[in-house]
Design an enzyme around this catalytic site. Structure first.
Site, short mmCIF file in Angstrom:
data_model
loop_
_atom_site.label_atom_id
_atom_site.label_comp_id
_atom_site.label_asym_id
_atom_site.label_seq_id
_atom_site.Cartn_x
_atom_site.Cartn_y
_atom_site.Cartn_z
N VAL A 180 -6.12 26.47 125.29
CA VAL A 180 -6.41 26.51 126.65
C VAL A 180 -6.06 25.24 127.47
CG1 VAL A 180 -7.66 28.74 126.51
CG2 VAL A 180 -8.78 26.32 126.93
N ASP A 181 -5.42 25.09 128.61
CA ASP A 181 -5.49 24.11 129.41
C ASP A 181 -6.62 24.06 130.34
OD1 ASP A 181 -4.53 21.91 130.85
OD2 ASP A 181 -3.34 23.07 132.32
N LYS A 182 -7.23 22.97 130.88
CA LYS A 182 -8.62 22.86 131.51
C LYS A 182 -8.08 23.45 132.95
CE LYS A 182 -9.79 19.07 133.46
NZ LYS A 182 -10.07 19.51 134.78
N THR A 214 -7.51 27.25 134.17
CA THR A 214 -7.79 28.14 133.22
C THR A 214 -9.29 28.21 133.04
OG1 THR A 214 -5.61 27.74 132.07
CG2 THR A 214 -7.48 29.03 130.81
N THR A 220 -1.84 28.55 126.52
CA THR A 220 -1.76 28.58 128.03
C THR A 220 -1.08 27.39 128.64
OG1 THR A 220 -3.91 27.49 128.75
CG2 THR A 220 -3.92 29.92 128.17
#
Length: 813
Positions: A315-317, A320, A558
């Protein structure tokens, strides 16, 4: 009439093009002109060619299953069995109609999804900027294109400098630099910069000849084809072995090879899982429609199936795990500059039309502090570049002096300022203090003249708070057996702070060393003990995804940017968040349309696991029923030296049960709480054992019929009796195949219960009244067969399924 040759537009200057198209650089088109041009040139799309429905229907009579049925018809006519020939012909047509209707239904579901997936464009109309679907663009529209956008039509640049990848259009592999008065083509991708353009040609008039279909819904082939091949192999092996036994037994009976051939063909046909791809398509189409209502758009029908097996999610920070609502938390000014001037200069190196979160944070802060942005004119602007990690602007103040402003990451701005090692260390200490508080640092620098020195004027701390649902979503994903890895370009301290707040357990690894991605030794221990990677460049995400896949993981990813697209394509489950670029969306298999990104990811996982279990049920039921039929018919042939059920009766049963099996696509299944994996050998072994058990029980019922009900006196009555035995065992086996626990642990869907009830009713009517070539038997015998098969299936076999079989549901998935 507007010119429709793009070569002519190349020769005209900007003023001539504006005049020719009747538009305005400052106002754009009016609503009246838009309507006029749309009536003349239509929508910005190419009309889709649809195949002939008649041709589609005729193709239903061509294929392995159809050929076998047609051969049975010919053989029945040669053997003077006209009634059998008529019945099989009716079944052939019925099968074609049902298959055709199912295909139309699935196609309608796909088209419904497709209509929700469109590319948007920033357009100037009636003096104000807005966002509209690209298909609504007309010649003369003023549009803004930037990094990551697909170019939706042929257009001429009015202002700005961009680089475009037009390999899909012209075949040029090198990126092409384009500036004012250049023409760029529909289907190209903006890889750097920003420009305002005027639309010249749309739809079929463009150089490319058609609008690029940015999001394609592909019917899954490779994955389900592999499952079909493996299931078909084992089924054909089972049928082949028993047919071999039957052929040898022919020497000891009065049955000729020609007489046995129709039934042999039916048994072979029953071994081919022809309905599995249809059932898979219907299940995934229905699942995709369900997801679209929950804010998840599916761009590849097989993606829910892939999501079911996903065990790692990268996951991107930003956007998200966080709210993606960046605001200014603190400002440090240096030298003679004030905090207000740092914000003012940062705002002048921003553009609100781009909807960039950092740009918007500076502009909002400047507005709140009532700073006078109108005292400057932005003469030049270079939007954020992921490679340079900064924006640049040239502004002119009231004294007509040019000021050159740079805004971006501290490392990038420090290079442009040519800071000494001591200066870098001094400022990095402040960056580190910001990071410890969870702040992202943006540096602002400027120079007063073109040949002057770029001076660092301040550091701005930005905060993007964790999403309110992120912690809950991560906890839910952990419950579903999915490991979360955070990948972020932010500094180590920021990544660590966010990971702790959202409960991603483990250490944060720094991805960069000396500007290069570290050669980590990717092991299960490294993945298990760490929470993710900090200081990751977008292009490094592809490497991380690939290395995880080499360990056998099914990876989700993501992303939102143009440089995320390789990783989104590489991942089995590529997920584009709500504000993603067109390129990211076209690379992804799932597109999130709501702000609560991480919680939205849970839905396709659950839907995918439901689809997996429905297909799992279908396979178990198909193999067990095929084993039941083949073992029962062939062994009875060996024992009694005659065929106790006709090919026509078998065909009728085959189509009646297939009708019910499609309803499994709607079933309320018990889905796995862990990632699913196909283990077909164990599944086939269990299903085959279940089929053998049912065959043994069916022989018990046949023995009662022969010895106590005297059904053996008339071979036609024996045919009806055998049909009912096989049919009702097959129907009740659905209830034990669909549920891994006790059969009553979950209630079947209404559609499935209705389909089964109709099937049972038809079977009773056909047997009782002697329709379709059957000789009638009494209702009491039918009720006895129903009671016998129900008791053994729902009590005995359900117990054996849970306690005795070596491979149970929990081990299969």
């Amino acid at each position: 009439m507007i010119e429709t040759d793009i070569k002519k537009y190349k020769k005209l200057d900007v003023t001539e093009v504006i005049s020719l198209l009747g538009t305005s650089i400052s106002i754009g088109l009016t609503d009246e002109l838009v309507e006029k041009y749309r009536k003349t040139y239509g929508y910005n799309e190419l009309p889709e060619k649809r195949p002939s429905l008649l041709l589609k229907f005729i193709k239903k009579f061509w294929g392995v299953t159809a050929w076998m049925l047609e051969l049975i018809i010919v053989l029945s006519l040669l053997l003077h069995r006209q009634l059998d020939a008529y019945i099989v012909t009716g079944l052939l047509v019925f099968n074609a109609v049902i298959s055709f209707m199912q295909e139309l239904s699935a196609q309608h579901a796909v088209e419904t999804l497709k209509s929700k997936l469109h590319v948007s464009s920033k357009v100037l109309r009636n003096g104000s900027w807005g966002v509209i679907p690209a298909r609504e663009l007309v010649p003369g529209d003023i549009v803004r294109i930037r990094l990551g956008d697909f170019i939706p039509a042929d257009m001429k640049i009015l202002a700005g400098d961009i680089e475009v990848d037009q390999s899909a259009v012209t075949g040029e592999s090198q990126e092409v630099e384009s500036t004012k008065s250049d023409v760029v083509y529909s289907g190209s991708i903006v890889v750097r910069g920003q420009a305002d353009c005027v639309i010249a040609l749309t739809g079929s008039n463009t150089f490319f000849g058609k609008t690029v279909h940015l999001v394609q819904l592909a019917t899954p082939k490779a994955h389900i084809d592999d499952i079909v091949k493996k299931v078909s192999f084992w089924l054909l092996l089972i049928v082949g072995i028993f047919l071999g036994i039957a052929v040898i037994s022919l020497k000891f009976t009065e049955v000729s090879f020609i007489e046995a051939l129709p039934l042999s063909l039916v048994l072979l046909m029953s071994a081919i899982p022809v309905a599995l791809p249809t059932m898979f398509t219907v299940s995934t189409a229905l699942g995709s429609l369900e997801l679209s209502k929950k804010g998840v758009l599916v761009t590849r029908l097989s993606s829910p199936d892939d999501a079911a097996s996903m065990d790692i999610l990268c996951v991107d920070k930003t956007g998200t795990l966080t709210e993606n609502k960046i605001s200014v938390a603190e400002v440090k000014a240096f030298g003679t500059y004030t905090k207000e001037e740092v914000i003012l200069y940062g705002a002048m190196a921003s553009q609100g039309a781009n909807q960039d979160s950092i740009d918007n944070a500076f502009l909002r802060e400047a507005k709140e502090k009532k700073l006078d942005l109108n005292s400057f004119i932005q003469a030049r602007f270079v939007p954020f570049d992921p490679k340079l990690r900064r924006t640049e602007a040239t502004v002119i103040n009231m004294k007509n002096e040019k000021i050159y402003i740079t805004k971006g990451s501290f490392q990038s701005v420090a290079k442009s300022c040519k800071l000494s090692t001591e200066e870098v260390k001094k400022y990095e200490s402040q960056v580190g203090l910001f990071a410890q508080s969870g702040f992202k640092t943006i540096a602002v620098a400027c120079k007063q003249r073109q040949d002057g020195k770029t001076v660092l004027i301040g550091l701005v701390a930005l905060i993007d708070n964790p999403s309110g649902s992120a912690k809950v979503a991560i906890s839910r994903l952990h419950q579903l057996g999915i490991k979360i890895l955070m990948l972020t370009g932010d500094a180590f301290e920021i990544a660590k702070n966010i990971a702790q707040k959202v409960s991603i357990k483990g250490e944060i690894l720094v991805a960069k060393a000396g500007g290069e991605f570290k050669k980590f030794d990717f092991t299960e221990e490294l993945i298990e003990n760490n929470a993710g990677f900090a200081e990751v460049y977008p292009e490094d995400k592809y490497t991380i995804v690939q290395r995880l896949q080499t360990l056998g993981h099914v990876v989700g990813m993501t992303g939102d940017g143009v440089n995320d697209s390789p990783a989104l394509k590489q991942a089995e489950v590529g997920i584009a968040v709500r504000n993603a670029t067109d390129v990211a969306k076209s690379s992804a298999s799932l597109i999130l349309t709501r702000g609560d990104s991480l919680m939205s990811i849970v839905e396709p996982i659950i839907v995918g696991r439901k689809i997996f279990q429905r297909i799992n049920t279908w396979i178990i039921n198909k193999i067990s029923r095929t084993t039941l039929k083949v073992v029962f018919i062939i062994i009875s042939f060996v024992l009694f030296k005659k065929i106790i059920i006709s090919a026509t009766a078998m065909l009728i049963m085959l189509f009646m049960t297939d009708f019910v099996k499609i309803s499994l696509a709607t079933d309320n299944v018990t889905w796995s709480q862990k990632p699913t994996k196909w283990k077909l050998k164990g599944l086939i072994a269990s299903a085959s054992l279940l089929g053998v058990m049912m065959a043994i029980e069916a022989f018990g019922l046949l023995a009662i019929g022969l010895n106590y009900l005297h059904i053996g006196i008339d071979s036609n009555i024996l045919n009806t009796f055998t049909f009912e035995i096989l049919f009702f065992f097959a129907i009740f086996s659905i209830f034990i195949a669909r549920e891994p626990g006790r059969f009553w642990d979950s209630i079947p869907s209404n559609a499935m219960l209705v389909a089964i009830a109709l099937d049972v009713l038809i079977a009773i009517v056909v047997s009782t009244f002697g329709l379709l070539g059957f000789k009638p038997i009494s209702v009491s015998i039918t009720l006895f067969i129903i009671a016998y098969s129900c008791i053994f299936s729902l009590l005995v076999n359900d117990f054996i399924k849970r306690k005795v079989f070596p491979v149970r549901y929990s081990e299969v998935v």
